[in-house]
Design an enzyme around this catalytic site. Structure first.
Site, PDB file in Angstrom:
ATOM      1  N   ASN A  42       0.909  -0.983  -0.061  1.00  0.00           N
ATOM      2  CA  ASN A  42      -0.040  -0.126   0.003  1.00  0.00           C
ATOM      3  C   ASN A  42       0.693   1.247   0.008  1.00  0.00           C
ATOM      4  OD1 ASN A  42       0.710  -0.927   2.576  1.00  0.00           O
ATOM      5  ND2 ASN A  42      -1.178   0.137   3.421  1.00  0.00           N
ATOM      6  N   ILE A  43       0.293   2.241  -0.810  1.00  0.00           N
ATOM      7  CA  ILE A  43       1.258   3.669  -0.804  1.00  0.00           C
ATOM      8  C   ILE A  43       0.245   4.478  -0.538  1.00  0.00           C
ATOM      9  CG2 ILE A  43       2.491   4.967  -2.285  1.00  0.00           C
ATOM     10  CD1 ILE A  43       2.903   2.310  -4.045  1.00  0.00           C
ATOM     11  N   GLU A  44       0.468   5.316   0.408  1.00  0.00           N
ATOM     12  CA  GLU A  44      -0.435   6.332   0.975  1.00  0.00           C
ATOM     13  C   GLU A  44      -0.006   7.764   0.468  1.00  0.00           C
ATOM     14  OE1 GLU A  44      -0.901   5.846   5.209  1.00  0.00           O
ATOM     15  OE2 GLU A  44      -2.066   3.944   4.995  1.00  0.00           O
ATOM     16  N   CYS A  53      -4.237   0.502  -2.384  1.00  0.00           N
ATOM     17  CA  CYS A  53      -4.154  -0.541  -1.646  1.00  0.00           C
ATOM     18  C   CYS A  53      -3.033  -1.420  -2.018  1.00  0.00           C
ATOM     19  CB  CYS A  53      -5.416  -1.340  -1.563  1.00  0.00           C
ATOM     20  SG  CYS A  53      -6.720  -0.482  -0.578  1.00  0.00           S
ATOM     21  N   GLU A  55      -3.173  -4.904  -2.610  1.00  0.00           N
ATOM     22  CA  GLU A  55      -3.595  -5.648  -3.798  1.00  0.00           C
ATOM     23  C   GLU A  55      -4.082  -5.149  -5.045  1.00  0.00           C
ATOM     24  OE1 GLU A  55      -4.761  -4.772  -0.836  1.00  0.00           O
ATOM     25  OE2 GLU A  55      -6.592  -5.582  -0.189  1.00  0.00           O
ATOM     26  N   CYS A  91     -10.467  -4.308   1.140  1.00  0.00           N
ATOM     27  CA  CYS A  91     -11.552  -3.204   0.995  1.00  0.00           C
ATOM     28  C   CYS A  91     -12.372  -3.588  -0.280  1.00  0.00           C
ATOM     29  CB  CYS A  91     -10.941  -1.839   0.973  1.00  0.00           C
ATOM     30  SG  CYS A  91     -10.407  -1.485  -0.766  1.00  0.00           S
TER      31      CYS A  91
HETATM   32  N1  THU Z   1      -5.488  -1.222   2.851  1.00  0.00           N
HETATM   33  C1  THU Z   1      -4.877  -2.133   1.738  1.00  0.00           C
HETATM   34  O1  THU Z   1      -3.797  -1.956   1.151  1.00  0.00           O
HETATM   35  N2  THU Z   1      -5.734  -3.208   1.373  1.00  0.00           N
HETATM   36  C2  THU Z   1      -7.149  -3.213   1.696  1.00  0.00           C
HETATM   37  O2  THU Z   1      -7.852  -3.798   1.155  1.00  0.00           O
HETATM   38  C3  THU Z   1      -7.118  -2.612   2.982  1.00  0.00           C
HETATM   39  C4  THU Z   1      -6.619  -1.261   3.223  1.00  0.00           C
HETATM   40  C5  THU Z   1      -4.525  -0.117   2.987  1.00  0.00           C
HETATM   41  C6  THU Z   1      -4.905   1.295   2.737  1.00  0.00           C
HETATM   42  C7  THU Z   1      -4.251   2.125   3.706  1.00  0.00           C
HETATM   43  O3  THU Z   1      -2.847   2.303   3.347  1.00  0.00           O
HETATM   44  C8  THU Z   1      -4.332   1.328   4.953  1.00  0.00           C
HETATM   45  O4  THU Z   1      -4.442  -0.124   4.646  1.00  0.00           O
HETATM   46  C9  THU Z   1      -5.206   1.554   6.020  1.00  0.00           C
HETATM   47  O5  THU Z   1      -6.518   1.638   5.390  1.00  0.00           O
END
Ligand code: THU
Length: 132
Positions: A42-44, A53, A55, A91
């Site tokens: 994941n890259i915010e 996310c 995946e 998600c």
């Molecule tokens: N996140 C994912 O990478 N995959 C998901 O399906 C659930 C959420 C990440 C997004 C965000 O960077 C962190 O988890 C918290 O929501």
């Protein structure tokens, strides 16, 4: 590529997660039908909605290289610096993206460690999914 090896790759990918806002690191490893593995983390972003996310990172890497036939994806997640202690369900947006490419035999593998995981079908993950 065994499920165990895929889980190990997904766990490794958590080390690359860029998560200054949530501090929650997710890793993914996607196996294509051709036998290739595409990984993701994941890259915010400061504009939270621009976050991607783990995946979706992996799936978009595969599709952008012409690989649309997907076999299985492993997802692992936990607070950064901690090992997972429970499954990290994808998600809703990621479920929709997976369903775009998933055939009936696609497997979603939610893992805690290389020996502890459950395998889900796309139908279990996203029943009554939208498609055109
Ligand atoms: N996140 C994912 O990478 N995959 C998901 O399906 C659930 C959420 C990440 C997004 C965000 O960077 C962190 O988890 C918290 O929501």
């Amino acid at each position: 590529m065994s499920i165990r090896e895929l889980i190990e790759k997904a766990l490794e990918m958590r080390g690359f997660s860029y998560v200054p806002y949530s501090n929650f690191a997710v890793g993914a490893a996607l196996l294509t039908k051709s036998g290739k593995v595409y990984t993701g983390c994941n890259i915010e972003n400061a504009a939270y909605g621009a976050t991607i996310c783990a995946e979706r990172t992996a799936i978009f890497k595969a599709v952008s290289e012409g690989e649309t036939e997907l076999d299985a994806i492993v997802i692992v997640g936990a607070p950064k610096g901690e090992m997972p202690s429970q499954e990290c369900p994808p998600c809703g947006t990621c479920r929709q993206v997976m369903s775009e490419f998933a055939k009936k035999d696609f497997r979603v593998i939610l893992a805690v460690d290389p020996e502890t995981y459950h395998i889900y079908s796309m139908e279990e993950m996203l029943p009554h999914s939208f498609s055109l």
